[in-house]
Design a protein around this motif. Sequence first.
Motif, PDB file in Angstrom:
ATOM      1  N   ARG A 102      90.841 106.809  97.017  1.00  0.00           N
ATOM      2  CA  ARG A 102      90.723 108.232  96.668  1.00  0.00           C
ATOM      3  C   ARG A 102      92.067 108.821  96.274  1.00  0.00           C
ATOM      4  N   HIS A 103      91.997 110.012  95.794  1.00  0.00           N
ATOM      5  CA  HIS A 103      93.166 110.815  95.449  1.00  0.00           C
ATOM      6  C   HIS A 103      93.888 110.314  94.199  1.00  0.00           C
ATOM      7  N   TYR A 104      93.121 109.799  93.238  1.00  0.00           N
ATOM      8  CA  TYR A 104      93.721 109.326  92.002  1.00  0.00           C
ATOM      9  C   TYR A 104      93.086 109.983  90.791  1.00  0.00           C
ATOM     10  N   ILE A 105      93.936 110.258  89.810  1.00  0.00           N
ATOM     11  CA  ILE A 105      93.487 110.721  88.500  1.00  0.00           C
ATOM     12  C   ILE A 105      94.157 109.809  87.482  1.00  0.00           C
ATOM     13  N   MET A 106      93.342 109.129  86.683  1.00  0.00           N
ATOM     14  CA  MET A 106      93.873 108.236  85.665  1.00  0.00           C
ATOM     15  C   MET A 106      93.741 108.911  84.302  1.00  0.00           C
ATOM     16  N   PHE A 107      94.812 108.844  83.527  1.00  0.00           N
ATOM     17  CA  PHE A 107      94.809 109.386  82.177  1.00  0.00           C
ATOM     18  C   PHE A 107      94.898 108.228  81.195  1.00  0.00           C
ATOM     19  N   ILE A 108      93.914 108.133  80.311  1.00  0.00           N
ATOM     20  CA  ILE A 108      93.878 107.078  79.298  1.00  0.00           C
ATOM     21  C   ILE A 108      94.102 107.758  77.951  1.00  0.00           C
ATOM     22  N   ASN A 109      95.306 107.638  77.443  1.00  0.00           N
ATOM     23  CA  ASN A 109      95.671 108.269  76.181  1.00  0.00           C
ATOM     24  C   ASN A 109      96.108 107.206  75.183  1.00  0.00           C
ATOM     25  N   PRO A 110      96.019 107.497  73.889  1.00  0.00           N
ATOM     26  CA  PRO A 110      96.514 106.534  72.901  1.00  0.00           C
ATOM     27  C   PRO A 110      97.979 106.190  73.177  1.00  0.00           C
ATOM     28  N   GLY A 111      98.237 104.925  73.413  1.00  0.00           N
ATOM     29  CA  GLY A 111      99.598 104.463  73.670  1.00  0.00           C
ATOM     30  C   GLY A 111     100.088 104.608  75.092  1.00  0.00           C
ATOM     31  N   LYS A 114      98.286 106.186  82.591  1.00  0.00           N
ATOM     32  CA  LYS A 114      99.033 106.498  83.806  1.00  0.00           C
ATOM     33  C   LYS A 114      98.075 106.981  84.876  1.00  0.00           C
ATOM     34  N   VAL A 115      98.520 106.823  86.122  1.00  0.00           N
ATOM     35  CA  VAL A 115      97.726 107.236  87.275  1.00  0.00           C
ATOM     36  C   VAL A 115      98.560 108.225  88.078  1.00  0.00           C
ATOM     37  N   GLN A 116      97.929 109.326  88.435  1.00  0.00           N
ATOM     38  CA  GLN A 116      98.598 110.332  89.251  1.00  0.00           C
ATOM     39  C   GLN A 116      97.902 110.407  90.601  1.00  0.00           C
ATOM     40  N   HIS A 117      98.701 110.383  91.659  1.00  0.00           N
ATOM     41  CA  HIS A 117      98.153 110.568  92.996  1.00  0.00           C
ATOM     42  C   HIS A 117      97.945 112.066  93.157  1.00  0.00           C
ATOM     43  N   SER A 118      96.713 112.483  93.393  1.00  0.00           N
ATOM     44  CA  SER A 118      96.403 113.914  93.371  1.00  0.00           C
ATOM     45  C   SER A 118      96.971 114.694  94.552  1.00  0.00           C
ATOM     46  N   SER A 125     103.148 104.784  85.811  1.00  0.00           N
ATOM     47  CA  SER A 125     102.863 104.393  84.432  1.00  0.00           C
ATOM     48  C   SER A 125     102.261 102.993  84.444  1.00  0.00           C
ATOM     49  N   ILE A 126     101.050 102.882  83.936  1.00  0.00           N
ATOM     50  CA  ILE A 126     100.347 101.598  83.900  1.00  0.00           C
ATOM     51  C   ILE A 126     100.649 100.869  82.594  1.00  0.00           C
TER      52      ILE A 126
END
Length: 160
Positions: A102-111, A114-118, A125-126
């Motif tokens: 829990r407590h994760y927000i993943m952002f999938i953007n072109p290029g 990244k995962v942010q701990h909420s 940075s993945i």
Amino acid sequence: DHSLNILTTVMKEETDVSTEVSRAVNWWISTLSRISGVSREQITRFQEALYKELEFRCVYHWYPNEPHRGSGYRSVVCDVTVDQSLTRACDCAGIDTKVLPRHYIMFINPGEVKVQHSQTHDVESIYRKPTAKNHDSSRQVHAFTAALNAQIEKKKKQGA
């Protein structure tokens, strides 16, 4: 016919989400792999299902020239609520969503993925696509480091 082939090639490049989606899925897989009671077979089914879910989510909301446009739509939240893509992938794999971290927000953007701990707001940075700018920057750092080392050696020799 030739124009159609060029258009198809350009559109494919503009909507190629495979690298970013693969990196995102691999992060969730590595997280799940550390949880006892989840079999390899379940992880494989989860991986396949999540890839399809995220690919479908991203492909029609992918803007390489404006990478953050649509980022909220492409984000994967696993916090108080569990993102539907994770829920469906867990259902396909026979995994209880309660085991997901829990407590994760993943952002999938072109290029970039990244995962942010909420709770702590730490960002991991993945994946970050190498760019010419990043490459030039690393070359400049390397050249600076080499010049600095040469100066240090010169000072050592002068002092000896």
